[in-house]
Design a protein around this motif. Structure first.
Motif, mmCIF file in Angstrom:
data_model
loop_
_atom_site.group_PDB
_atom_site.id
_atom_site.type_symbol
_atom_site.label_atom_id
_atom_site.label_comp_id
_atom_site.label_asym_id
_atom_site.label_seq_id
_atom_site.Cartn_x
_atom_site.Cartn_y
_atom_site.Cartn_z
ATOM 1 N N THR A 132 34.182 12.584 36.436
ATOM 2 C CA THR A 132 34.006 14.112 37.911
ATOM 3 C C THR A 132 33.480 15.430 36.986
ATOM 4 N N GLN A 133 32.871 16.569 37.687
ATOM 5 C CA GLN A 133 32.507 17.428 37.044
ATOM 6 C C GLN A 133 33.172 18.082 36.244
ATOM 7 N N GLU A 134 34.337 18.197 36.439
ATOM 8 C CA GLU A 134 35.506 19.589 36.022
ATOM 9 C C GLU A 134 35.790 18.372 35.143
ATOM 10 N N ALA A 135 35.962 17.020 34.992
ATOM 11 C CA ALA A 135 36.607 16.381 33.995
ATOM 12 C C ALA A 135 35.478 16.351 32.888
ATOM 13 N N ALA A 136 34.775 16.330 32.878
ATOM 14 C CA ALA A 136 33.536 16.233 32.055
ATOM 15 C C ALA A 136 33.227 17.514 31.602
ATOM 16 N N LEU A 137 33.810 18.597 32.157
ATOM 17 C CA LEU A 137 34.038 20.422 31.279
ATOM 18 C C LEU A 137 34.972 20.239 30.530
ATOM 19 N N ALA A 138 35.978 19.881 31.590
ATOM 20 C CA ALA A 138 36.993 20.230 30.528
ATOM 21 C C ALA A 138 37.126 18.570 29.013
ATOM 22 N N TRP A 139 36.555 17.449 28.943
ATOM 23 C CA TRP A 139 36.238 17.239 27.604
ATOM 24 C C TRP A 139 35.133 17.873 26.899
ATOM 25 N N ILE A 140 33.935 18.739 27.076
ATOM 26 C CA ILE A 140 33.213 19.656 26.671
ATOM 27 C C ILE A 140 34.420 20.754 25.876
ATOM 28 N N GLU A 141 35.023 21.316 26.371
ATOM 29 C CA GLU A 141 35.425 22.299 26.244
ATOM 30 C C GLU A 141 36.259 22.212 25.056
ATOM 31 N N ARG A 142 37.415 20.633 25.486
ATOM 32 C CA ARG A 142 37.766 20.151 23.911
ATOM 33 C C ARG A 142 36.694 19.781 23.197
ATOM 34 N N TRP A 143 36.099 19.230 22.886
ATOM 35 C CA TRP A 143 34.535 18.495 22.297
ATOM 36 C C TRP A 143 34.107 19.939 21.340
ATOM 37 N N ASP A 144 33.843 21.267 22.002
ATOM 38 C CA ASP A 144 33.369 21.753 21.211
ATOM 39 C C ASP A 144 34.587 22.833 20.824
ATOM 40 N N ARG A 145 35.948 22.742 20.790
ATOM 41 C CA ARG A 145 36.767 23.607 19.720
ATOM 42 C C ARG A 145 37.466 22.271 18.683
ATOM 43 N N GLN A 146 36.977 21.273 18.615
ATOM 44 C CA GLN A 146 36.873 20.322 17.396
ATOM 45 C C GLN A 146 35.507 20.687 16.718
ATOM 46 N N GLN A 147 34.496 21.183 17.182
ATOM 47 C CA GLN A 147 33.462 21.387 16.728
ATOM 48 C C GLN A 147 33.641 22.841 15.835
ATOM 49 N N GLU A 148 34.800 23.999 16.696
ATOM 50 C CA GLU A 148 34.698 24.640 15.239
ATOM 51 C C GLU A 148 35.290 24.639 14.431
ATOM 52 N N GLY A 149 36.215 23.123 14.441
ATOM 53 C CA GLY A 149 37.220 22.761 13.217
ATOM 54 C C GLY A 149 36.663 22.810 12.120
ATOM 55 N N TYR A 150 34.784 22.917 11.907
ATOM 56 C CA TYR A 150 34.427 22.200 10.933
ATOM 57 C C TYR A 150 33.236 23.392 11.238
ATOM 58 N N LEU A 151 33.244 24.619 12.262
ATOM 59 C CA LEU A 151 32.229 25.606 12.068
ATOM 60 C C LEU A 151 33.364 26.548 12.968
ATOM 61 N N PRO A 152 33.489 27.224 12.281
ATOM 62 C CA PRO A 152 34.583 28.424 12.739
ATOM 63 C C PRO A 152 33.965 29.876 13.555
ATOM 64 N N ASP A 153 32.471 30.059 12.935
ATOM 65 C CA ASP A 153 31.119 30.672 13.667
ATOM 66 C C ASP A 153 30.357 30.241 13.891
ATOM 67 N N ARG A 154 30.615 29.151 14.588
ATOM 68 C CA ARG A 154 29.595 28.376 15.633
ATOM 69 C C ARG A 154 29.052 28.507 16.710
ATOM 70 N N GLU A 155 29.301 29.970 17.207
ATOM 71 C CA GLU A 155 29.361 30.428 18.519
ATOM 72 C C GLU A 155 27.932 31.845 18.109
ATOM 73 N N ALA A 156 28.822 31.878 16.671
ATOM 74 C CA ALA A 156 27.528 33.158 16.263
ATOM 75 C C ALA A 156 25.926 32.112 15.659
ATOM 76 N N ARG A 157 26.321 31.264 14.824
ATOM 77 C CA ARG A 157 25.103 30.565 15.032
ATOM 78 C C ARG A 157 24.401 30.140 16.470
ATOM 79 N N PHE A 158 25.254 29.619 17.409
ATOM 80 C CA PHE A 158 24.559 29.365 17.971
ATOM 81 C C PHE A 158 24.291 30.644 19.419
#
Length: 249
Positions: A3-29
């Protein structure tokens, strides 16, 4: 059924694990999207190279809703996740290491920008030049490539200091409470029955990564120069996390 809801939840989890390598990921975005916006066109055509599940593409459309964003990746699972989460985005399955990948984009005019975050370092230096050369063929003169990634300097002292700056920022943000890592996220995906078909497809798609191939900023600058890009420089940087910009001649 994903579902879209489940996919968005998985992507939010993806974003969090990516931030573990890039704490300033949103600033780069933010810096990257600022640069696209600064081109001055409200409806730019933008190609997202190695888009993963569409984190950057979705942010681009939030800022520039009239843009045409084409999100490209070779991983069927990440593409499936992005398509479920963001039905308004256009995802294209293509391997950037294979000649002719731009034919799948379906462009009706040259692109204004190509963007990428934490993706192109997987491509070998030899393949990288071919990727950039093919990209140059679909960018308009004056169009730009914006590549946000970990890119080290070839100078040993600078590289050491860049890594130290990055590590200190990571320690400040997370301390001993690091988000889950890349492997744990993929293990969790593999264990979810909703991804059974996509996991099976991924196992035969040749989309997995094996090490960081093009990790030096000079490798990217050299490949871009040979591919026909003129001005090349860093727009934003923190440690070895940088946003490299190249202008199509």
């Amino acid at each position: 059924m994903l579902t879209q809801e489940a996919a968005l939840a998985w992507i939010e989890r993806w974003d969090r694990q990516q931030e573990g390598y890039l704490p300033d990921r949103e600033a780069r975005f933010t810096a990257l999207i600022d640069a696209v916006e600064a081109l001055g066109r409200p409806d730019p055509v933008v190609i997202d190279l190695g888009c993963g599940p569409g984190s950057l593409s979705a942010r681009l459309l939030e800022r520039l809703p009239a843009a045409t964003v084409i999100a490209v990746d070779a991983d069927p699972l990440l593409l499936g996740l992005g398509r479920a989460a963001y039905p308004g985005l256009r995802f294209v399955s293509a391997d950037l290491r294979t000649g002719g990948w731009t034919e799948a984009l379906g462009l009706d005019r040259p692109a204004d920008a190509a963007v990428s975050t934490t993706a192109l370092h997987w491509i070998s230096p030899e393949e990288l030049q071919e990727t950039y050369a093919e990209l140059a063929g679909v960018l308009r003169p004056g169009g730009i490539l914006l590549n946000g990634d970990h890119m080290d300097s070839s100078s040993p002292t600078l590289a050491r200091l860049e890594h130290a700056v990055h590590q200190r920022e990571t320690d400040r943000v997370f301390g001993d409470r690091r988000p889950e890592d890349w492997r744990a996220w993929w293990d969790a995906i593999a264990a979810d029955p909703a991804f059974a078909d996509l996991n099976q497809e991924r196992s035969t798609a040749g989309a997995s990564h094996h090490g960081s191939e093009s990790h030096l900023v000079e490798q990217h600058v050299g490949a871009l120069t040979k591919a026909g890009f003129g001005e090349i420089g860093t727009l934003w940087q923190r440690g070895n996390n940088r946003l490299l910009c190249a202008v199509r001649s």
